[in-house]
Scaffold this motif. Structure first.
Motif, PDB file in Angstrom:
ATOM      1  N   GLN A 190       1.177  22.080  12.883  1.00 23.74           N
ATOM      2  CA  GLN A 190       1.209  20.626  12.852  1.00 23.74           C
ATOM      3  C   GLN A 190       0.457  20.098  11.641  1.00 23.74           C
ATOM      4  O   GLN A 190       0.921  19.177  10.951  1.00 23.74           O
ATOM      5  CB  GLN A 190       0.597  20.068  14.137  1.00 23.74           C
ATOM      6  CG  GLN A 190       0.710  18.553  14.266  1.00 23.74           C
ATOM      7  CD  GLN A 190       0.156  18.060  15.586  1.00 23.74           C
ATOM      8  OE1 GLN A 190      -0.644  18.738  16.226  1.00 23.74           O
ATOM      9  NE2 GLN A 190       0.584  16.880  16.000  1.00 23.74           N
ATOM     10  N   GLN A 191      -0.689  20.674  11.346  1.00 17.76           N
ATOM     11  CA  GLN A 191      -1.461  20.265  10.175  1.00 17.76           C
ATOM     12  C   GLN A 191      -0.685  20.527   8.894  1.00 17.76           C
ATOM     13  O   GLN A 191      -0.664  19.694   7.980  1.00 17.76           O
ATOM     14  CB  GLN A 191      -2.792  21.011  10.139  1.00 17.76           C
ATOM     15  CG  GLN A 191      -3.668  20.651   8.944  1.00 17.76           C
ATOM     16  CD  GLN A 191      -4.949  21.478   8.915  1.00 17.76           C
ATOM     17  OE1 GLN A 191      -5.239  22.236   9.834  1.00 17.76           O
ATOM     18  NE2 GLN A 191      -5.713  21.339   7.846  1.00 17.76           N
ATOM     19  N   THR A 210      -2.101  28.013  20.863  1.00 16.67           N
ATOM     20  CA  THR A 210      -2.689  26.708  20.554  1.00 16.67           C
ATOM     21  C   THR A 210      -3.172  26.670  19.117  1.00 16.67           C
ATOM     22  O   THR A 210      -2.944  25.690  18.392  1.00 16.67           O
ATOM     23  CB  THR A 210      -3.857  26.401  21.509  1.00 16.67           C
ATOM     24  OG1 THR A 210      -3.405  26.498  22.854  1.00 16.67           O
ATOM     25  CG2 THR A 210      -4.402  25.002  21.262  1.00 16.67           C
ATOM     26  N   PHE A 211      -3.839  27.741  18.683  1.00 14.64           N
ATOM     27  CA  PHE A 211      -4.308  27.835  17.298  1.00 14.64           C
ATOM     28  C   PHE A 211      -3.135  27.744  16.321  1.00 14.64           C
ATOM     29  O   PHE A 211      -3.176  26.974  15.354  1.00 14.64           O
ATOM     30  CB  PHE A 211      -5.068  29.143  17.092  1.00 14.64           C
ATOM     31  CG  PHE A 211      -5.253  29.535  15.653  1.00 14.64           C
ATOM     32  CD1 PHE A 211      -6.196  28.890  14.855  1.00 14.64           C
ATOM     33  CD2 PHE A 211      -4.480  30.535  15.069  1.00 14.64           C
ATOM     34  CE1 PHE A 211      -6.370  29.241  13.521  1.00 14.64           C
ATOM     35  CE2 PHE A 211      -4.633  30.891  13.749  1.00 14.64           C
ATOM     36  CZ  PHE A 211      -5.591  30.242  12.968  1.00 14.64           C
ATOM     37  N   ASP A 237     -11.756  29.296  18.416  1.00 13.01           N
ATOM     38  CA  ASP A 237     -11.379  30.289  17.413  1.00 13.01           C
ATOM     39  C   ASP A 237     -12.353  31.462  17.397  1.00 13.01           C
ATOM     40  O   ASP A 237     -11.950  32.609  17.160  1.00 13.01           O
ATOM     41  CB  ASP A 237     -11.294  29.631  16.029  1.00 13.01           C
ATOM     42  CG  ASP A 237     -10.137  28.639  15.941  1.00 13.01           C
ATOM     43  OD1 ASP A 237      -9.357  28.556  16.908  1.00 13.01           O
ATOM     44  OD2 ASP A 237     -10.023  27.945  14.916  1.00 13.01           O
ATOM     45  N   SER A 247     -14.375  27.068  15.235  1.00 12.90           N
ATOM     46  CA  SER A 247     -14.592  26.369  16.501  1.00 12.90           C
ATOM     47  C   SER A 247     -14.882  27.395  17.589  1.00 12.90           C
ATOM     48  O   SER A 247     -14.669  28.602  17.412  1.00 12.90           O
ATOM     49  CB  SER A 247     -13.352  25.560  16.867  1.00 12.90           C
ATOM     50  OG  SER A 247     -12.261  26.441  17.152  1.00 12.90           O
ATOM     51  N   GLU A 269      -1.524  24.149  16.279  1.00 14.48           N
ATOM     52  CA  GLU A 269      -2.352  23.166  15.572  1.00 14.48           C
ATOM     53  C   GLU A 269      -2.246  23.340  14.065  1.00 14.48           C
ATOM     54  O   GLU A 269      -2.147  22.363  13.318  1.00 14.48           O
ATOM     55  CB  GLU A 269      -3.813  23.298  16.009  1.00 14.48           C
ATOM     56  CG  GLU A 269      -4.093  22.731  17.382  1.00 14.48           C
ATOM     57  CD  GLU A 269      -5.565  22.828  17.741  1.00 14.48           C
ATOM     58  OE1 GLU A 269      -6.365  23.284  16.888  1.00 14.48           O
ATOM     59  OE2 GLU A 269      -5.921  22.449  18.870  1.00 14.48           O
ATOM     60  N   ASN A 270      -2.248  24.578  13.625  1.00 16.97           N
ATOM     61  CA  ASN A 270      -2.139  24.837  12.191  1.00 16.97           C
ATOM     62  C   ASN A 270      -0.770  24.454  11.653  1.00 16.97           C
ATOM     63  O   ASN A 270      -0.647  23.951  10.542  1.00 16.97           O
ATOM     64  CB  ASN A 270      -2.440  26.307  11.899  1.00 16.97           C
ATOM     65  CG  ASN A 270      -3.929  26.590  11.829  1.00 16.97           C
ATOM     66  OD1 ASN A 270      -4.521  26.522  10.775  1.00 16.97           O
ATOM     67  ND2 ASN A 270      -4.524  26.876  12.974  1.00 16.97           N
TER      68      ASN A 270
END
Length: 565
Positions: free
Chosen positions: A76-77, A69-70, A212, A209, A73-74
């Motif tokens: 995608q960013q 997931t981490f 994380d 977070s 997300e990175n």
């Protein structure tokens, strides 16, 4: 993980120190008694060893889900920022997390992976300055070079550029960490505090977070040795803060982060340009969670580079079969076994027992061997009878002379001082003379210290105006070390790419000099002619170094000039 040294240069500011995949060996080594204890007390083969509860299938599945997931997300960013898809492989990843006897957690290939295939792309969950002195002043947030020291207006005592300053913008990336530090009530707010800079990577752990934080705290973290003072203990000892009690929850969390970083962090770097257009390489440390999951082997099957976004890109350096571990090297590939044991035992808390470590000759490279001390035994090599034990007796493979480990260690210590504390700092002409006239009398041509000196000569001999003899020496050193890599069966490793590049550039320069000497007519804008064998060195260099953000500046130009692709 290894943190590699680097130095600045002109044409290759980023590549000079890539010739040595690790910190230079120094004579500041632990005592033989300490080493004997270390090898006896660190018999496991990995720094990823974990408790049985942490290695349960359920815990590993949860950890993998959080990690994926981490990473997603990175990615995608990054796609949103770049406006293009980030290469990360198609479909399911070719790796999984497994538990291996004697290793603990590690990465396993889920399918066959060919040489040069991308295995994974990782991003740092934490990134910041290393715990060491810097030669230049730079912004603690964006790493821009500062012509003079500018402290943050927020009172965090860190050097900050005008664009990142606390008062400049509410959206400044530095603002959150500055407010955190302000909450600890820094003393002498108008003075620069280098130990806060050294601790900044750990401090940034408070900004993670909850997810994380959970990922980071599930990573292996070895406590520091008794004689070691960490960056957090330095802060407490010096009394930098009025509101950071040593027994408080913040300090307990900081200590956990320090243990995780010291066990798992990779050294990376960012090249920045100062106001005079000079390149500077700012060495950073990054916590790459997936990269840290790779277990160690002194003959790894992957190489990694950091791209211009400081993403870690891991490629297969040798064929990897489905079910094989994906293995990295935590030490310096051109160190001898005894020095690798020292480094791994004291920094990673385990003893490697791979095939290379068990072979006294290290696959016939004799990197850790010493020249026989008997005058009449010119060809003899002193080798440890049991290379896995620091206390092993050494024996000559020709005359059977035996040497205890104390004397063997003393010889290595003297060689280290002579080579790394003296000759290595001199110019290339001195190094070449030292190698050919002096070093050959007491060290073997493939001894680790001899090899380190040759690497330094390769790094220093570059640019126009070099004497042909120096260029030929550099060419010879490149070929000799490439031969060592071949005997070690290291495959398409990173240092091979650097050496192939250096060798090709040297041969281009020699070919151009030869044409000039023969006074042949040549097009001033045309390249020196290279045959197919030499072009193959350039192809290899390009294939290995292409994704690196620190590749040689002129590498792509050479590829275009010689129509490699």
């Amino acid at each position: 993980m290894m943190e590699q040294t680097s130095e600045n240069g002109n044409e290759m500011a980023q590549v000079g120190a890539l010739l040595s995949e690790g910190k230079p060996i120094t004579s500041d080594q632990p005592s033989t008694h300490q080493l004997s204890e270390a090898t006896e007390n660190n018999s496991s083969s990995s720094s990823n060893s974990i408790t049985s509860s942490s290695s349960s299938p359920e815990r590993i599945a949860t950890f993998k889900r959080l990690l994926l997931t981490f990473l997603a997300e990175n990615e995608q960013q990054q796609q949103q920022e770049d406006g293009a898809r980030v290469e990360s492989g198609e479909g399911e990843p070719p790796w999984d997390i497994g538990v291996f006897e004697g290793y603990g957690r590690g990465l396993v290939a889920t399918r066959d992976i060919a040489v040069h295939d991308l295995v994974f792309v990782d991003r740092p969950i934490l990134l910041g300055p290393r715990v060491n002195n810097y030669e230049v002043i730079f912004c603690a947030s964006c790493y821009r070079i500062l012509k003079r020291l500018q402290l943050c207006s927020g009172g965090c005592r860190l050097p900050i550029c005008a664009r990142c300053d606390y008062a400049t913008s509410p959206s400044s990336a530095h603002r959150a960490e500055c407010e955190l530090i302000q909450g600890w009530q820094p003393k002498d707010a108008g003075r620069y505090a280098k130990h806060i800079l050294y601790a900044l990577t750990s401090i940034r752990g408070f900004l993670l977070s909850e997810r994380d934080r959970s990922i980071v705290l599930q990573m292996e973290g070895h406590p520091p040795r008794k004689e070691m003072t960490t960056e957090i203990e330095q802060l407490l000892k010096a009394g930098y803060f009025g509101n950071l009690p040593a027994d408080g929850t913040d300090v307990r969390y900081l200590r956990q982060l320090v243990d995780v970083l010291n066990t798992n962090a990779f050294e990376t770097s960012r090249v920045v340009v100062d106001e005079d257009n000079n390149d500077h390489e700012i060495i950073l440390r990054g916590l790459y969670v997936l990269g840290a999951m790779m277990n160690h082997c002194c003959r790894p099957n992957v190489r990694y580079v950091f791209d211009d976004q400081l993403r870690m890109r891991v490629y297969a350096s040798r064929p990897i079969r489905a079910g094989d571990q994906i293995l990295n090297n935590y030490s310096n590939i051109l160190w001898g076994t005894q020095h690798r044991i020292i480094h791994l035992c004291f920094s990673k808390h385990f003893l490697c027992i791979c095939e290379r470590c068990k072979d006294p000759t290290e696959f016939g490279t004799y990197l850790g061997a010493l020249k026989c001390v008997r005058e009449r035994c010119d060809e003899g090599r002193l080798l440890p009878v049991n290379p896995l034990k620091i206390s092993s007796i050494w024996r000559c493979n020709r005359c059977d002379l035996k040497l205890d480990n104390i004397k063997a260690s003393k010889i290595q210590e003297i060689a280290s001082r002579m080579v790394l504390n003296n000759a290595i700092k001199r110019d290339s002409a001195h190094i070449i003379a030292y190698l050919s006239e002096h070093l050959v009398r007491f060290l073997l041509p493939t001894n680790q210290f001899t090899v380190e000196l040759k690497l330094q000569a390769i790094k220093k001999i570059r640019g126009e105006g070099r004497h042909p003899d120096e260029l030929r020496a550099k060419e010879r050193y490149c070929l000799e070390i490439l031969d060592l890599l071949e005997r070690l069966r290291y495959g398409e490793c990173f240092i091979k790419g650097v050496l192939c590049y250096e060798l090709f550039v040297t041969r281009v320069t020699l070919a151009a000099l030869q044409k000039q000497q023969q006074q042949q007519q040549m097009n001033a804008n045309g390249p020196a002619w290279m045959d197919e064998a030499n072009l193959e060195w350039l192809r290899t260099a390009w294939q290995i170094l292409r994704p690196s953000g620190n590749r040689p500046r002129d590498l792509h130009k050479l590829v275009v000039t010689y129509e490699i692709e």
